[in-house]
Design a protein around this motif. Structure first.
Motif, PDB file in Angstrom:
ATOM      1  N   LEU A  38       9.886   3.244  -2.166  1.00 38.00           N
ATOM      2  CA  LEU A  38       8.556   3.094  -1.786  1.00 38.00           C
ATOM      3  C   LEU A  38       8.198   4.536  -0.614  1.00 38.00           C
ATOM      4  N   LEU A  39       6.813   4.449  -1.205  1.00 42.42           N
ATOM      5  CA  LEU A  39       6.647   5.871   0.084  1.00 42.42           C
ATOM      6  C   LEU A  39       4.751   5.800  -0.180  1.00 42.42           C
ATOM      7  N   ASP A  40       4.778   5.775   1.903  1.00 45.16           N
ATOM      8  CA  ASP A  40       3.876   5.355   1.459  1.00 45.16           C
ATOM      9  C   ASP A  40       1.845   6.520   1.262  1.00 45.16           C
ATOM     10  N   CYS A  41       1.175   5.914   0.815  1.00 45.14           N
ATOM     11  CA  CYS A  41       0.175   6.335   0.243  1.00 45.14           C
ATOM     12  C   CYS A  41      -1.026   6.799   0.840  1.00 45.14           C
ATOM     13  N   LYS A  42      -2.381   7.202   0.435  1.00 41.67           N
ATOM     14  CA  LYS A  42      -4.100   7.394   1.243  1.00 41.67           C
ATOM     15  C   LYS A  42      -4.129   5.910   0.893  1.00 41.67           C
ATOM     16  N   GLU A  43      -5.148   5.974   1.675  1.00 38.67           N
ATOM     17  CA  GLU A  43      -6.352   5.065   1.283  1.00 38.67           C
ATOM     18  C   GLU A  43      -6.544   4.988  -0.213  1.00 38.67           C
ATOM     19  N   VAL A  44      -6.702   3.635  -1.270  1.00 39.24           N
ATOM     20  CA  VAL A  44      -7.139   3.185  -2.044  1.00 39.24           C
ATOM     21  C   VAL A  44      -8.266   3.051  -1.948  1.00 39.24           C
ATOM     22  N   LEU A  45      -9.302   2.870  -2.869  1.00 36.33           N
ATOM     23  CA  LEU A  45     -10.463   2.589  -3.110  1.00 36.33           C
ATOM     24  C   LEU A  45     -10.659   2.336  -4.456  1.00 36.33           C
ATOM     25  N   VAL A  46     -10.533   0.457  -4.550  1.00 36.38           N
ATOM     26  CA  VAL A  46     -11.348   0.516  -5.894  1.00 36.38           C
ATOM     27  C   VAL A  46     -13.011   0.202  -6.051  1.00 36.38           C
ATOM     28  N   ILE A  58      11.784   2.419 -15.541  1.00 33.90           N
ATOM     29  CA  ILE A  58      11.947   3.133 -14.771  1.00 33.90           C
ATOM     30  C   ILE A  58       9.909   1.832 -14.609  1.00 33.90           C
ATOM     31  N   SER A  59       9.386   1.654 -13.564  1.00 27.88           N
ATOM     32  CA  SER A  59       8.332   1.025 -13.038  1.00 27.88           C
ATOM     33  C   SER A  59       7.332   2.440 -12.146  1.00 27.88           C
ATOM     34  N   VAL A  60       6.173   3.101 -12.487  1.00 23.79           N
ATOM     35  CA  VAL A  60       5.434   3.432 -11.246  1.00 23.79           C
ATOM     36  C   VAL A  60       4.675   2.875 -10.762  1.00 23.79           C
ATOM     37  N   GLN A  61       4.344   1.843  -8.991  1.00 22.80           N
ATOM     38  CA  GLN A  61       3.411   0.434  -8.655  1.00 22.80           C
ATOM     39  C   GLN A  61       2.537   1.469  -8.354  1.00 22.80           C
ATOM     40  N   ARG A  62       0.973   1.987  -8.541  1.00 23.40           N
ATOM     41  CA  ARG A  62      -0.077   2.752  -7.901  1.00 23.40           C
ATOM     42  C   ARG A  62      -0.766   2.015  -6.643  1.00 23.40           C
ATOM     43  N   ALA A  63       0.087   0.585  -5.729  1.00 20.39           N
ATOM     44  CA  ALA A  63      -0.060  -0.485  -5.237  1.00 20.39           C
ATOM     45  C   ALA A  63      -1.592  -0.955  -6.324  1.00 20.39           C
ATOM     46  N   THR A  64      -0.284  -1.189  -6.466  1.00 20.19           N
ATOM     47  CA  THR A  64      -1.114  -2.751  -7.382  1.00 20.19           C
ATOM     48  C   THR A  64      -0.367  -3.554  -7.253  1.00 20.19           C
ATOM     49  N   ALA A  65      -1.042  -5.090  -7.512  1.00 22.61           N
ATOM     50  CA  ALA A  65      -0.768  -6.519  -7.105  1.00 22.61           C
ATOM     51  C   ALA A  65       0.269  -6.862  -8.431  1.00 22.61           C
ATOM     52  N   HIS A  66       1.334  -7.431  -7.996  1.00 20.58           N
ATOM     53  CA  HIS A  66       2.274  -8.068  -8.928  1.00 20.58           C
ATOM     54  C   HIS A  66       3.254  -8.554  -8.279  1.00 20.58           C
ATOM     55  N   LYS A  67       3.887  -9.145  -9.467  1.00 21.57           N
ATOM     56  CA  LYS A  67       5.278  -9.901  -9.031  1.00 21.57           C
ATOM     57  C   LYS A  67       6.461  -9.773 -10.548  1.00 21.57           C
ATOM     58  N   MET A 106       0.782  -0.949   0.380  1.00 19.76           N
ATOM     59  CA  MET A 106      -0.001  -0.107  -0.260  1.00 19.76           C
ATOM     60  C   MET A 106       1.083   1.481  -0.044  1.00 19.76           C
ATOM     61  N   SER A 107       1.537   1.024  -1.488  1.00 21.01           N
ATOM     62  CA  SER A 107       2.814   2.475  -1.299  1.00 21.01           C
ATOM     63  C   SER A 107       2.612   2.731  -2.333  1.00 21.01           C
ATOM     64  N   ILE A 108       3.287   4.368  -2.675  1.00 24.19           N
ATOM     65  CA  ILE A 108       3.146   3.663  -4.755  1.00 24.19           C
ATOM     66  C   ILE A 108       5.043   3.684  -4.541  1.00 24.19           C
ATOM     67  N   ASP A 109       5.208   2.847  -5.188  1.00 23.71           N
ATOM     68  CA  ASP A 109       6.583   1.966  -5.267  1.00 23.71           C
ATOM     69  C   ASP A 109       7.419   2.874  -7.072  1.00 23.71           C
ATOM     70  N   TYR A 110       8.537   3.125  -7.009  1.00 21.85           N
ATOM     71  CA  TYR A 110       9.332   3.515  -7.841  1.00 21.85           C
ATOM     72  C   TYR A 110      10.093   2.517  -8.495  1.00 21.85           C
ATOM     73  N   GLY A 111       9.800   1.073  -9.210  1.00 20.84           N
ATOM     74  CA  GLY A 111      11.174   0.005  -9.393  1.00 20.84           C
ATOM     75  C   GLY A 111      11.780   0.693 -10.577  1.00 20.84           C
ATOM     76  N   ILE A 112      13.213   0.092 -10.588  1.00 17.75           N
ATOM     77  CA  ILE A 112      14.524   1.124 -11.834  1.00 17.75           C
ATOM     78  C   ILE A 112      14.532  -0.590 -11.435  1.00 17.75           C
ATOM     79  N   VAL A 113      15.447  -1.262 -12.874  1.00 22.80           N
ATOM     80  CA  VAL A 113      16.131  -2.061 -13.486  1.00 22.80           C
ATOM     81  C   VAL A 113      18.054  -0.947 -13.297  1.00 22.80           C
ATOM     82  N   MET A 114      18.265  -1.762 -12.105  1.00 22.37           N
ATOM     83  CA  MET A 114      20.016  -1.600 -12.503  1.00 22.37           C
ATOM     84  C   MET A 114      21.036  -2.138 -13.305  1.00 22.37           C
ATOM     85  N   ASP A 115      20.583  -3.489 -12.988  1.00 24.72           N
ATOM     86  CA  ASP A 115      21.336  -4.229 -13.705  1.00 24.72           C
ATOM     87  C   ASP A 115      20.813  -5.433 -14.520  1.00 24.72           C
ATOM     88  N   GLY A 116      20.307  -5.525 -15.588  1.00 27.00           N
ATOM     89  CA  GLY A 116      19.564  -7.149 -16.161  1.00 27.00           C
ATOM     90  C   GLY A 116      18.427  -6.831 -17.051  1.00 27.00           C
TER      91      GLY A 116
END
Length: 196
Positions: free
Chosen positions: A167-175, A140-149, A111-121
């Motif tokens: 990873l930075l905290d986010c407010k409650e997410v409603l879907v 770079i990916s910007v994950q906005r409280a999404t389920a992923h692998k 439950m956060s906004i995540d910036y994922g950066i490929v450093m190697d590979g």
């Protein structure tokens, strides 16, 4: 980790075989002259081997508040003394993970906004919808409280790969009008007992 790939690949902790040890440089302003100085040069305070020695996490930094109090090096002390969970409520986590060849994480949601950066590979990012994308070094990916692998597909799943996550905290997410919840799945055991 949900795969039998690369079991016991990580033998000596951080870094994974084939990847270089990175430097973490922490700067600050010294009282003596009011100028910026390098306060810490190392490769992180908390390293944790994950899965069946298939990956290794390196916590680069974490904070427990935003905005961050930098006075009297309170943030440096917090980061050194507290190994974070996946993310920190009202805080931040910077985590580097070295994945063994072919290693795939379980599906999870922070439950956060995540910036994922490929450093190697090269990595495959899969969402719970089934959508996938291939990410290469520098992507770079910007994950906005999404389920992923994540899956390390570097060199046809024959070499280690490295990701950096902020990873930075986010407010409650409603879907569809309902609050969504975070879950770790099989990653739960990797983060239990750590500060959140």
């Amino acid at each position: 980790m949900t795969t039998t790939a690369a079991i016991n690949f990580i033998t000596d902790g951080f870094p994974a075989p084939g990847l270089r040890a990175t430097q973490r440089l922490i700067t600050g302003n010294k009282e003596e002259d009011g100028k910026g100085h390098f306060l810490v040069t190392d490769n992180g305070d908390h390293h944790r081997v994950m899965g069946e020695n298939q990956a290794v996490a390196n916590i680069i930094y974490s904070t427990h508040e935003n905005p961050v109090d930098l006075n009297e090096d309170k943030d440096i002390k917090y980061a050194k003394e507290n190994e974070p969970g996946l993310h920190i409520t009202n805080g931040t986590v910077v985590r580097m993970i070295d994945f063994g060849p072919g290693v795939e994480s379980p599906m999870h949601r922070a439950m956060s906004i995540d910036y994922g950066i490929v450093m190697d590979g090269e990595f495959e990012l899969t969402l719970d919808s089934g959508e996938t994308r291939i990410m290469k070094q520098g992507d770079i990916s910007v994950q906005r409280a999404t389920a992923h692998k994540w899956k390390n597909i570097t060199a046809g799943e024959t070499q280690a790969g490295r990701m950096l996550y902020v990873l930075l905290d986010c407010k409650e997410v409603l879907v569809q009008g309902k609050k969504i919840e975070g879950f770790l799945g099989e990653l739960e055991k990797e983060y239990e007992g750590r500060s959140a």
